[in-house]
Scaffold this motif. Structure first.
Motif, PDB file in Angstrom:
ATOM      1  N   VAL A 181       0.834  -1.210   0.000  1.00 23.97           N
ATOM      2  CA  VAL A 181       0.000   0.000   0.000  1.00 23.97           C
ATOM      3  C   VAL A 181       0.865   1.255   0.000  1.00 23.97           C
ATOM      4  O   VAL A 181       0.621   2.202  -0.756  1.00 23.97           O
ATOM      5  N   ARG A 182       1.886   1.272   0.850  1.00 19.99           N
ATOM      6  CA  ARG A 182       2.742   2.463   0.950  1.00 19.99           C
ATOM      7  C   ARG A 182       3.433   2.765  -0.381  1.00 19.99           C
ATOM      8  O   ARG A 182       3.484   3.926  -0.813  1.00 19.99           O
ATOM      9  N   PHE A 183       3.962   1.742  -1.043  1.00 15.57           N
ATOM     10  CA  PHE A 183       4.630   1.962  -2.324  1.00 15.57           C
ATOM     11  C   PHE A 183       3.644   2.410  -3.395  1.00 15.57           C
ATOM     12  O   PHE A 183       3.962   3.276  -4.221  1.00 15.57           O
ATOM     13  N   ALA A 184       2.439   1.833  -3.397  1.00 14.48           N
ATOM     14  CA  ALA A 184       1.444   2.222  -4.396  1.00 14.48           C
ATOM     15  C   ALA A 184       1.126   3.713  -4.301  1.00 14.48           C
ATOM     16  O   ALA A 184       1.034   4.418  -5.317  1.00 14.48           O
ATOM     17  N   VAL A 185       0.997   4.199  -3.060  1.00 18.05           N
ATOM     18  CA  VAL A 185       0.683   5.625  -2.866  1.00 18.05           C
ATOM     19  C   VAL A 185       1.908   6.482  -3.141  1.00 18.05           C
ATOM     20  O   VAL A 185       1.836   7.472  -3.885  1.00 18.05           O
ATOM     21  N   LYS A 186       3.047   6.098  -2.579  1.00 18.69           N
ATOM     22  CA  LYS A 186       4.267   6.894  -2.728  1.00 18.69           C
ATOM     23  C   LYS A 186       4.683   7.058  -4.189  1.00 18.69           C
ATOM     24  O   LYS A 186       5.080   8.145  -4.621  1.00 18.69           O
ATOM     25  N   LEU A 223       3.552   9.432   8.096  1.00 15.62           N
ATOM     26  CA  LEU A 223       4.398  10.625   8.260  1.00 15.62           C
ATOM     27  C   LEU A 223       5.427  10.739   7.144  1.00 15.62           C
ATOM     28  O   LEU A 223       6.578  11.105   7.362  1.00 15.62           O
ATOM     29  N   SER A 224       4.988  10.415   5.927  1.00 16.05           N
ATOM     30  CA  SER A 224       5.877  10.534   4.763  1.00 16.05           C
ATOM     31  C   SER A 224       5.343  11.528   3.739  1.00 16.05           C
ATOM     32  O   SER A 224       5.858  11.601   2.626  1.00 16.05           O
ATOM     33  N   GLY A 225       4.301  12.270   4.112  1.00 16.70           N
ATOM     34  CA  GLY A 225       3.777  13.297   3.209  1.00 16.70           C
ATOM     35  C   GLY A 225       2.607  12.854   2.354  1.00 16.70           C
ATOM     36  O   GLY A 225       2.056  13.650   1.590  1.00 16.70           O
ATOM     37  N   GLN A 226       2.215  11.560   2.457  1.00 20.50           N
ATOM     38  CA  GLN A 226       1.040  11.073   1.718  1.00 20.50           C
ATOM     39  C   GLN A 226       0.105  10.304   2.661  1.00 20.50           C
ATOM     40  O   GLN A 226      -0.498   9.294   2.272  1.00 20.50           O
ATOM     41  N   LYS A 228      -2.844  10.938   4.067  1.00 19.05           N
ATOM     42  CA  LYS A 228      -4.286  10.870   3.775  1.00 19.05           C
ATOM     43  C   LYS A 228      -4.579   9.794   2.736  1.00 19.05           C
ATOM     44  O   LYS A 228      -5.453   8.930   2.931  1.00 19.05           O
ATOM     45  N   ASP A 229      -3.853   9.813   1.622  1.00 17.07           N
ATOM     46  CA  ASP A 229      -4.087   8.826   0.565  1.00 17.07           C
ATOM     47  C   ASP A 229      -3.737   7.418   1.045  1.00 17.07           C
ATOM     48  O   ASP A 229      -4.401   6.441   0.671  1.00 17.07           O
ATOM     49  N   THR A 230      -2.707   7.300   1.878  1.00 15.09           N
ATOM     50  CA  THR A 230      -2.313   5.998   2.404  1.00 15.09           C
ATOM     51  C   THR A 230      -3.409   5.441   3.309  1.00 15.09           C
ATOM     52  O   THR A 230      -3.748   4.250   3.233  1.00 15.09           O
ATOM     53  N   ILE A 262     -10.476  12.572  10.710  1.00 22.35           N
ATOM     54  CA  ILE A 262      -9.168  11.940  10.528  1.00 22.35           C
ATOM     55  C   ILE A 262      -8.543  12.370   9.209  1.00 22.35           C
ATOM     56  O   ILE A 262      -7.344  12.676   9.143  1.00 22.35           O
ATOM     57  N   LEU A 263      -9.337  12.434   8.150  1.00 25.29           N
ATOM     58  CA  LEU A 263      -8.791  12.838   6.846  1.00 25.29           C
ATOM     59  C   LEU A 263      -8.316  14.285   6.864  1.00 25.29           C
ATOM     60  O   LEU A 263      -7.309  14.629   6.234  1.00 25.29           O
ATOM     61  N   ARG A 264      -9.020  15.144   7.616  1.00 24.92           N
ATOM     62  CA  ARG A 264      -8.565  16.539   7.737  1.00 24.92           C
ATOM     63  C   ARG A 264      -7.232  16.612   8.480  1.00 24.92           C
ATOM     64  O   ARG A 264      -6.327  17.350   8.081  1.00 24.92           O
TER      65      ARG A 264
END
Length: 431
Positions: A181-186, A223-226, A228-230, A262-264
């Protein structure tokens, strides 16, 4: 792939990583950059870390570098320390036989690898890598990249694909589901269909992962900048329940205030990270557990007949305890989480000196930011309270006093009445 085909330049590689590679090569060992750093360099992304793999054993690596420390039991690794920069060096991994696994207890009953210190060749090491684009090896000796699992093709297709049978690989290490999941978003990719297929049915295997390891993984996720999408992608694949079992029943509805809140918070966190501003995991965990806390506090108050303050404190302890059974939250963060929550109880109390005392509270800013998001989501009195604090903290002293006076008039003189000394009884005798 020769240099002309992959486009990786030594100028883009950490000087410390190059030092490690050259010293290993000069000592007669093979050494390569491997994994995410090679993938990112081919994608034109500046890697955060440079990992090295070699045929030298951990003890041989330690013998070459005075600044080396060996770590890990499940994976024996060497860390070469250059101040704050750490180059991680691993020895080529080999395959376990079923006999070895049973004899040495290296795999659990669920197929999860508990120890992994069988060394092998570079070909075996490539087969042991998790995703196809992580099985590319850069050789500084001849500037080539060897692609063992069609990683370049996966990059071109924009797919996150596991090497081997997805069910077996996820059972070996369930954290690979989170990594997918993390790689797909990143990387703005999709999880390849065969890789994605077993994720929902195997998500419960994350319950077998040590809580301390899951804490480290959640930092990478959120905490990698993505973040919300993650979070949304984790929800899509049914992975949140193993991480936050108290939260998931409250966010099933796409339009729920709990999910919006949470998304905000995650979107605000992403903005801060991408603008190089400080963030703390405590704020994020306080948000993820806030509505489970509210729900549990109401239940405790009703069932035990306690006042709001006592029920809230008991519920806070319960919620954090339950969460740490899944994800270990270090005390330095759980203390701040409690501070943020307690301030939500205290911020509405503004009469007398309380408002000024609140401004000097060390966690006021975090508590106020938390209140602000709650107000944006829930509106009404909560938004009005947040707006009041927004104005109050930036006003001068005179304006602050006028705001408190206006508040008292609006509330009809509510607040704690001044204590008056009872009149002396006639004829009383003072000692």
């Amino acid at each position: 792939m020769p240099r002309g085909e992959h486009g990786i330049s030594r100028e883009d590689i950490s000087d410390n990583a190059l030092k490690v590679l050259y010293r290993l090569n000069n000592a007669g060992f093979e050494s390569y950059l491997v994994g995410g750093c090679v993938r990112d360099l081919m994608l034109g992304i500046i890697p955060k870390d440079f990992d090295v793999v070699t045929n030298a054993t951990p003890e041989q690596i330690k013998g070459l570098f005075k600044n080396c420390r060996l770590i890990g039991r499940r994976f024996r690794l060497a860390h070469i320390v250059f101040g704050r920069d750490i180059i991680e060096v691993a020895t080529f991994r080999g395959h376990h036989s079923d006999t070895d696994n049973q004899k040495l207890g290296k795999a659990s009953e669920h197929g999860q690898l508990l120890r992994d210190n069988v060394f092998g060749s570079i070909e075996e090491d490539a087969e042991r890598r998790d995703f196809t684009f992580n099985a590319m090896y850069y050789n500084v000796a001849d500037f080539t990249v060897t692609d063992f699992a069609n990683g370049r093709e996966a990059i071109q297709k924009g797919e996150v694909a596991l090497i081997g049978d997805p069910e077996v690989r996820f059972r070996e290490d369930p954290v690979r589901m989170l990594r997918a999941v993390r790689f797909a978003v990143k990387l703005n990719m999709v999880i390849e269909a065969q890789t994605a297929a077993p994720i929902k049915s195997l998500s419960g295997l994350l319950n077998n992962i040590p809580p301390a390891r899951l804490f480290e993984e959640t930092l990478k996720l959120f905490l990698s900048g993505q973040g919300k999408d993650t979070f949304l992608k984790l929800r899509e694949y049914g992975l949140l329940d193993a991480l936050f079992p108290q939260l998931t029943p409250l966010i099933k509805d796409d339009s729920s205030k709990e999910l919006e809140f949470i998304l905000r918070v995650l979107a605000n966190t992403d903005d801060r990270i991408n603008n190089n501003q400080r963030v703390t995991p405590a704020f994020l965990y306080a948000a993820l557990l806030w509505y489970p806390l509210e729900e549990h506090a109401q239940k405790v108050q009703t069932e035990a007949g306690l006042n709001n303050h006592d029920a809230f404190n008991i519920a806070a302890g319960d919620v954090i305890h339950r969460q740490t059974q899944r994800i270990m939250i270090p005390k330095r963060f759980s203390t701040v989480i409690r501070d943020i929550w307690i301030l939500q109880q205290r911020l509405p109390r503004r009469f007398g000196r309380r408002a000024f005392q609140m401004l000097s509270h060390p966690k006021f800013r975090a508590g106020y930011d938390f209140l602000l998001v709650r107000g944006q989501v829930e509106g009404g009195d909560l938004l009005e309270l947040a707006d009041w604090w927004t104005e109050f903290q930036s006003a001068d002293n005179g304006q602050q006093k006028r705001m408190l006076s206006a508040l008292r008039k609006k509330e009809g003189g509510k607040g704690k009445p001044r204590r008056r000394r009872a009149p002396k009884a006639k004829g009383s005798n003072d000692a």
